[in-house]
Write a protein that holds these residues in place. Sequence first.
Motif, PDB file in Angstrom:
ATOM      1  N   ARG A  18       0.850  -1.184   0.000  1.00  0.00           N
ATOM      2  CA  ARG A  18       0.000   0.000   0.000  1.00  0.00           C
ATOM      3  C   ARG A  18       0.888   1.236   0.000  1.00  0.00           C
ATOM      4  O   ARG A  18       1.686   1.441   0.933  1.00  0.00           O
ATOM      5  N   LEU A  19       0.750   2.025  -1.036  1.00  0.00           N
ATOM      6  CA  LEU A  19       1.476   3.283  -1.128  1.00  0.00           C
ATOM      7  C   LEU A  19       0.629   4.409  -0.550  1.00  0.00           C
ATOM      8  O   LEU A  19      -0.592   4.394  -0.659  1.00  0.00           O
ATOM      9  N   SER A  20       1.304   5.374   0.046  1.00  0.00           N
ATOM     10  CA  SER A  20       0.639   6.570   0.576  1.00  0.00           C
ATOM     11  C   SER A  20       1.290   7.802  -0.012  1.00  0.00           C
ATOM     12  O   SER A  20       2.496   7.803  -0.287  1.00  0.00           O
ATOM     13  N   CYS A  21       0.505   8.833  -0.162  1.00  0.00           N
ATOM     14  CA  CYS A  21       1.010  10.125  -0.615  1.00  0.00           C
ATOM     15  C   CYS A  21       0.406  11.190   0.302  1.00  0.00           C
ATOM     16  O   CYS A  21      -0.797  11.458   0.242  1.00  0.00           O
ATOM     17  N   ALA A  22       1.250  11.755   1.136  1.00  0.00           N
ATOM     18  CA  ALA A  22       0.809  12.784   2.069  1.00  0.00           C
ATOM     19  C   ALA A  22       0.960  14.154   1.421  1.00  0.00           C
ATOM     20  O   ALA A  22       2.051  14.502   0.947  1.00  0.00           O
ATOM     21  N   ALA A  23      -0.124  14.903   1.382  1.00  0.00           N
ATOM     22  CA  ALA A  23      -0.141  16.197   0.708  1.00  0.00           C
ATOM     23  C   ALA A  23      -0.202  17.336   1.726  1.00  0.00           C
ATOM     24  O   ALA A  23      -0.822  17.195   2.792  1.00  0.00           O
ATOM     25  N   SER A  24       0.414  18.444   1.376  1.00  0.00           N
ATOM     26  CA  SER A  24       0.357  19.628   2.222  1.00  0.00           C
ATOM     27  C   SER A  24       0.547  20.872   1.381  1.00  0.00           C
ATOM     28  O   SER A  24       1.040  20.801   0.248  1.00  0.00           O
ATOM     29  N   GLY A  25       0.128  21.999   1.927  1.00  0.00           N
ATOM     30  CA  GLY A  25       0.342  23.271   1.251  1.00  0.00           C
ATOM     31  C   GLY A  25      -0.751  23.690   0.292  1.00  0.00           C
ATOM     32  O   GLY A  25      -0.599  24.703  -0.401  1.00  0.00           O
ATOM     33  N   PHE A  26      -1.829  22.937   0.241  1.00  0.00           N
ATOM     34  CA  PHE A  26      -2.954  23.308  -0.612  1.00  0.00           C
ATOM     35  C   PHE A  26      -4.226  22.652  -0.062  1.00  0.00           C
ATOM     36  O   PHE A  26      -4.152  21.809   0.834  1.00  0.00           O
ATOM     37  N   ILE A  27      -5.364  23.056  -0.617  1.00  0.00           N
ATOM     38  CA  ILE A  27      -6.642  22.506  -0.168  1.00  0.00           C
ATOM     39  C   ILE A  27      -6.849  21.171  -0.871  1.00  0.00           C
ATOM     40  O   ILE A  27      -7.352  21.106  -2.002  1.00  0.00           O
ATOM     41  N   PHE A  28      -6.455  20.126  -0.187  1.00  0.00           N
ATOM     42  CA  PHE A  28      -6.388  18.785  -0.773  1.00  0.00           C
ATOM     43  C   PHE A  28      -7.720  18.360  -1.369  1.00  0.00           C
ATOM     44  O   PHE A  28      -7.776  17.820  -2.479  1.00  0.00           O
ATOM     45  N   LYS A  29      -8.811  18.599  -0.657  1.00  0.00           N
ATOM     46  CA  LYS A  29     -10.114  18.096  -1.086  1.00  0.00           C
ATOM     47  C   LYS A  29     -10.623  18.773  -2.358  1.00  0.00           C
ATOM     48  O   LYS A  29     -11.631  18.347  -2.919  1.00  0.00           O
ATOM     49  N   ASN A  76      -5.542  14.344   4.307  1.00  0.00           N
ATOM     50  CA  ASN A  76      -4.799  14.888   3.160  1.00  0.00           C
ATOM     51  C   ASN A  76      -3.875  13.841   2.550  1.00  0.00           C
ATOM     52  O   ASN A  76      -2.700  14.113   2.245  1.00  0.00           O
ATOM     53  N   THR A  77      -4.404  12.664   2.370  1.00  0.00           N
ATOM     54  CA  THR A  77      -3.586  11.552   1.891  1.00  0.00           C
ATOM     55  C   THR A  77      -4.342  10.767   0.818  1.00  0.00           C
ATOM     56  O   THR A  77      -5.547  10.529   0.947  1.00  0.00           O
ATOM     57  N   VAL A  78      -3.596  10.378  -0.203  1.00  0.00           N
ATOM     58  CA  VAL A  78      -4.127   9.483  -1.229  1.00  0.00           C
ATOM     59  C   VAL A  78      -3.347   8.175  -1.163  1.00  0.00           C
ATOM     60  O   VAL A  78      -2.132   8.184  -0.886  1.00  0.00           O
ATOM     61  N   TYR A  79      -4.034   7.079  -1.392  1.00  0.00           N
ATOM     62  CA  TYR A  79      -3.453   5.755  -1.249  1.00  0.00           C
ATOM     63  C   TYR A  79      -3.533   4.984  -2.564  1.00  0.00           C
ATOM     64  O   TYR A  79      -4.394   5.236  -3.402  1.00  0.00           O
ATOM     65  N   LEU A  80      -2.634   4.019  -2.692  1.00  0.00           N
ATOM     66  CA  LEU A  80      -2.724   3.057  -3.780  1.00  0.00           C
ATOM     67  C   LEU A  80      -2.498   1.678  -3.189  1.00  0.00           C
ATOM     68  O   LEU A  80      -1.369   1.347  -2.802  1.00  0.00           O
ATOM     69  N   GLN A  81      -3.567   0.912  -3.086  1.00  0.00           N
ATOM     70  CA  GLN A  81      -3.471  -0.465  -2.622  1.00  0.00           C
ATOM     71  C   GLN A  81      -3.183  -1.348  -3.825  1.00  0.00           C
ATOM     72  O   GLN A  81      -3.957  -1.359  -4.788  1.00  0.00           O
ATOM     73  N   MET A  82      -2.088  -2.066  -3.772  1.00  0.00           N
ATOM     74  CA  MET A  82      -1.652  -2.895  -4.892  1.00  0.00           C
ATOM     75  C   MET A  82      -1.639  -4.347  -4.445  1.00  0.00           C
ATOM     76  O   MET A  82      -0.976  -4.683  -3.445  1.00  0.00           O
TER      77      MET A  82
END
Length: 114
Positions: A18-29, A76-82
């Motif tokens: 499972r990959l994660s991507c933590a985002a910051s500095g913008f309005i994620f949604k 504020n995170t997007v995931y990729l379950q592989m």
Amino acid sequence: VQLVESGGGLVQPGGSLRLSCAASGFIFKSYYMSWYRQAPGKERELVALITNNGGSRRYADSVKGRFTISRDNDKNTVYLQMSNLKPEDTALYYCSRGANNDYWGQGTQVTVSS
């Protein structure tokens, strides 16, 4: 804007990550988010995309039924379950922001090998 991927590694064929991507500095949604990958000697390709509220997702044909993209707008995170990983999934995986891919993370390496 910052995108930080994590969760990559070495896995045997048939395994999962499972990959994660933590985002910051913008309005994620407010933004679509995508996962791309680039294998050595190949062009970067879209793996999966998710709309800003998670209501719609799109996948590359090569990963349909094996990968799932999701997001948590509170974290504020997007995931990729592989799952059922194959050697041909070996690549550097990136997340990117928006329909125009205006920001990219640094990537996380996924290696599928026995």
